[in-house]
Scaffold this motif. Structure first.
Motif, PDB file in Angstrom:
ATOM      1  N   CYS A  91     -10.918  -3.956 -85.205  1.00  0.00           N
ATOM      2  CA  CYS A  91     -12.124  -3.957 -86.033  1.00  0.00           C
ATOM      3  C   CYS A  91     -12.426  -2.540 -86.491  1.00  0.00           C
ATOM      4  O   CYS A  91     -12.547  -1.617 -85.665  1.00  0.00           O
TER       5      CYS A  91
ATOM      6  N   ASP B 265     -15.149  -1.501 -88.046  1.00  0.00           N
ATOM      7  CA  ASP B 265     -16.560  -1.126 -87.920  1.00  0.00           C
ATOM      8  C   ASP B 265     -16.873  -0.484 -86.578  1.00  0.00           C
ATOM      9  O   ASP B 265     -17.717   0.420 -86.487  1.00  0.00           O
TER      10      ASP B 265
ATOM     11  N   THR C 253     -19.451  -7.637 -86.646  1.00  0.00           N
ATOM     12  CA  THR C 253     -18.237  -7.985 -87.386  1.00  0.00           C
ATOM     13  C   THR C 253     -17.220  -8.692 -86.497  1.00  0.00           C
ATOM     14  O   THR C 253     -16.643  -9.718 -86.890  1.00  0.00           O
TER      15      THR C 253
END
Length: 424
Positions: free
Chosen positions: A206, A208, A280
């Motif tokens: 991920c 983020d 997310t």
């Protein structure tokens, strides 16, 4: 070129209905449009049996083909064109003419006026029919049926488990997908479907949260990068404004119950933990990414109208929806201009329609084209009373009346609210 084939899982009724749209696909490479038959037809049984092929789209069915399809629903067909008259390339056959007598003309106009609020029928009933003029119109269309494919990516939090990756078998290309079960009837206006591309799933970190699953709290750790945060950050108590005491009107103070007299409270967003779960990836730190094929079938249309000066004021859309006579109707992978042995005008008109072929997006490819030329009978009627006159048109074999603007017995001049209620 690819050909739609049907899935064996479909019911027999649905299969026959969809296969019927292919019954006019032929095998020949060229044909004169005036011919009544274009080569040998490919039967529905052949298309059905082709589903057993290992390739998604058997070339024996999907090669560039030409046919003589049936007329469109709003048009009649003629088996063979006879010689043309010299005037504007028009046919001399009587089947094109609308043989209307005075009674029929007045009845059509009165019926048309009857659907208009505040229009009087007196002129339609009593005014003299001064002139009846034939001004037939030629309508040409080119329909390009295409299939468009593009790839998009979908992501979701990866919470563990087996994925459909490239470990065992390679990922299929977007044009290698077998979509026979999804293929629509030829020349459908629009259809869209989405299919997951096999062996296209991957696991990614991920971005983020940089794979950590948490991000710095935007309230107490503003502007902190992933992985850098401070715990136990306290904020000023909004009840006592950081004093720890609550002042009263009699001058006394009491300890603030919200912060227990400390003047500060933990961060209301994260509880002074300094971190929040990444939305997310849902705190997992990983994302499951897959490729989705977005497949669209649609028909691009090119339309042209060739009208004499007598019918020039009628909108083209009126002619396109009118019922006429088909002079040619050909279907091919890529249509070429029609050939009429006795009409240079129609040959030129057909070439102009083909030349304005709609552009095909780079992500699409043509499945089939259909080219038609029709003649729509149009009668222009002029009615006169003393020095006043007005004209209207009777269009097509459905005898639709078109009256542009002026009619002598309009009493509300378009301002009456009942016109909006009637939606006329």
């Amino acid at each position: 070129m690819e050909q739609p084939l049907l899935s064996e899982k479909r019911s027999e009724i649905d299969e026959n209905e969809r296969l019927s749209s292919y019954q006019y696909v032929g095998r020949t490479g060229s044909v004169i449009p005036t011919a009544s038959l274009a080569g040998t037809d490919v039967s529905i049984e052949e298309i059905r049996s082709a589903t057993s092929f290992s390739t998604p789209y058997p070339p024996s069915i999907h090669a560039p083909l030409i046919s003589s399809p049936e007329p469109l629903p709003n048009e009649q067909a003629i088996p063979h064109q006879s010689p043309y008259a010299a005037d504007y390339g028009a046919y001399s056959n009587d089947f094109q003419r609308q043989l209307l007598d005075e009674v029929e003309i007045r009845e059509l106009l009165i019926d048309h006026i009857g659907h208009r609020c505040c229009w009087g029928s007196h002129p339609a009933r009593t005014w003299k029919i001064h002139a009846v003029e034939d001004c037939n119109v030629y309508v040409g269309t080119l329909e390009t049926f295409l299939e468009e494919r593009e790839v998009i990516r979908e992501t979701e939090p990866y919470l563990g488990g087996k994925i459909d990756g490239k470990d065992n078998t390679p990922e299929l290309g977007i044009w290698e997908l077998d979509l026979r079960s999804q293929f629509p009837v030829l020349f459908v206006p629009y259809k869209e479907t989405r299919v997951k591309i096999p062996n296209s799933e991957t696991i990614e970190k991920c971005s983020d949260c940089a794979g950590r699953g948490d991000i710095p709290c935007a309230t107490c750790n503003a502007d902190q990068e992933p992985g850098f945060y401070k715990e136990n950050q306290m904020s000023q108590c909004p009840a006592c404004y950081g004093r720890g005491l609550i002042a009263h009107r009699d001058g006394s103070d009491t300890i603030c119950t919200k912060c227990d007299g400390k003047g500060k409270i933990p961060c209301a967003t994260c509880g002074s933990r300094g971190l929040l779960k990444c939305k997310t990836c849902n705190g997992s730190g990983s994302l499951l990414t897959r490729k989705i094929a977005v497949v669209k079938w649609k028909t691009l249309s090119t339309r042209k109208v060739s009208a004499t000066s007598g019918a020039a004021s009628v909108p083209d859309e009126i002619f396109h929806r009118a019922k006429g006579v088909q002079l040619c109707n050909t279907q091919a992978y890529q249509c070429t201009p029609a050939y009429f042995a006795d009409s240079f005008f129609l040959n030129t008109f057909s070439s102009d329609v083909i030349a304005d072929r709609a552009s095909v997006p780079p992500t699409a490819r043509v499945i089939c084209e259909r080219h038609t030329i029709s003649v729509v009978p149009v009668t222009r009627v002029t009615m006169r009373h003393h020095r006043q006159s007005f004209s209207f048109y009777i269009v097509g074999y459905s005898r639709e009346v078109y009256l542009k603007d002026y009619y002598p017995a309009r009493f509300c001049w378009g301002l009456c609210p009942c016109l909006e209620w009637l939606k006329v």
